[in-house]
Design a protein around this motif. Structure first.
Motif, PDB file in Angstrom:
ATOM      1  N   ASN A 166       0.776   3.854  -2.933  1.00 16.22           N
ATOM      2  CA  ASN A 166       0.634   5.205  -2.558  1.00 16.22           C
ATOM      3  C   ASN A 166       1.262   6.156  -2.987  1.00 16.22           C
ATOM      4  OD1 ASN A 166      -1.961   4.435  -1.406  1.00 16.22           O
ATOM      5  ND2 ASN A 166      -1.197   4.309   0.568  1.00 16.22           N
TER       6      ASN A 166
ATOM      7  N   THR B 197      -3.967   0.761   5.142  1.00 14.57           N
ATOM      8  CA  THR B 197      -2.938   1.922   5.684  1.00 14.57           C
ATOM      9  C   THR B 197      -3.599   3.083   5.827  1.00 14.57           C
ATOM     10  OG1 THR B 197      -1.771   2.487   3.861  1.00 14.57           O
ATOM     11  CG2 THR B 197      -0.959   0.488   5.149  1.00 14.57           C
TER      12      THR B 197
ATOM     13  N   ASN C 132       0.910  -1.220  -0.059  1.00 13.50           N
ATOM     14  CA  ASN C 132      -0.212  -0.056  -0.214  1.00 13.50           C
ATOM     15  C   ASN C 132       0.857   1.171   0.234  1.00 13.50           C
ATOM     16  OD1 ASN C 132      -2.514  -1.267   2.012  1.00 13.50           O
ATOM     17  ND2 ASN C 132      -2.518  -1.494  -0.103  1.00 13.50           N
TER      18      ASN C 132
ATOM     19  N   ASP D  49      -6.700  -0.805   0.613  1.00 12.79           N
ATOM     20  CA  ASP D  49      -5.561   0.122   1.306  1.00 12.79           C
ATOM     21  C   ASP D  49      -5.940  -0.091   3.008  1.00 12.79           C
ATOM     22  OD1 ASP D  49      -3.726   1.673   2.358  1.00 12.79           O
ATOM     23  OD2 ASP D  49      -4.094   3.470   1.094  1.00 12.79           O
TER      24      ASP D  49
ATOM     25  N   ARG E  55       0.650   8.918   7.005  1.00 10.09           N
ATOM     26  CA  ARG E  55      -0.026   9.486   5.964  1.00 10.09           C
ATOM     27  C   ARG E  55       0.697  10.870   5.818  1.00 10.09           C
ATOM     28  NH1 ARG E  55      -5.070   8.670   6.327  1.00 10.09           N
ATOM     29  NH2 ARG E  55      -5.488  10.735   7.564  1.00 10.09           N
TER      30      ARG E  55
END
Length: 199
Positions: free
Chosen positions: A79, A164, A75, A162, A196
């Motif tokens: 991302n 995460t 992920n 995802d 993030r």
């Protein structure tokens, strides 16, 4: 003579019963709808290269974390790949690093394409790539399993979840990098804490 007739009659009955069963089976098979199966998708050389990059990254970052850990690393790579602040291919994301010119080509009169660059120790996005340790794959069976996982993640028509929540970074729970203070913590999976990078 009577016994002979019974035997002949028994054989004829057996043939008739077997013929009837054969008819039933063939009728049943004809009435079944056989679903159409699409042929396996052909994977290009470039896709194989991207799969290998992801598999290596999972192997060195999370091989002991189970499929949830593998998916978390996947992920993050994907991302980053879709975030304009990072490179736009899996391999470029995995091997993103601060580089220095190798002593083999430094101070030599060579064109740029002939110069050799190496990652600076501990200046990579994924630590295994520039930790100055050999990147040997010692567990071939496990790597094969991770490769198949990576292939599915990168080539399936079904998007992967995802887990995460949009993470672009992670670190092992036993370290505390300074960058974590500027990121939003999303989840912990195995030995890793995910973050993030808000836009």
């Amino acid at each position: 003579m009577k016994n002979k007739n019974f035997i002949i009659l028994g054989v004829v009955n057996a043939i008739l019963i077997l013929s009837f069963i054969g008819l039933l089976i063939s009728f049943k098979m004809e009435s079944q709808v056989v679903p159409e199966v699409e042929p396996p998708k052909q994977i290009t050389k470039e896709e194989i290269n991207q799969i290998l990059c992801l598999a290596e990254n999972i192997y060195f970052e999370a091989r002991n974390q189970g499929t949830a850990g593998w998916l978390g690393v996947t992920n993050v790579v994907l991302n980053r790949k879709s975030d304009s602040r990072f490179p736009n291919t899996v391999c470029d994301v995995v091997y993103q690093a601060h580089l220095t010119e190798s002593s083999k080509t430094r101070d030599k009169d060579l064109p740029q394409g002939k110069r050799e660059f190496i990652p600076i120790l501990n200046k990579c996005q994924f630590s295994w790539y520039c930790d100055n340790k050999p990147d040997d794959i010692k567990h071939q069976d496990l790597f094969h399993e991770i490769y198949l996982f990576s292939e599915l993640a990168l080539t399936s028509d079904i998007p992967i979840n995802d887990i995460t929540d949009g993470a672009t970074h992670y670190h092992a729970h036993y370290v505390q990098p300074a960058w974590r203070k500027q990121k939003t913590k999303t989840v912990s999976i195995g030995d890793h804490i995910f973050y993030r990078w808000e836009k």
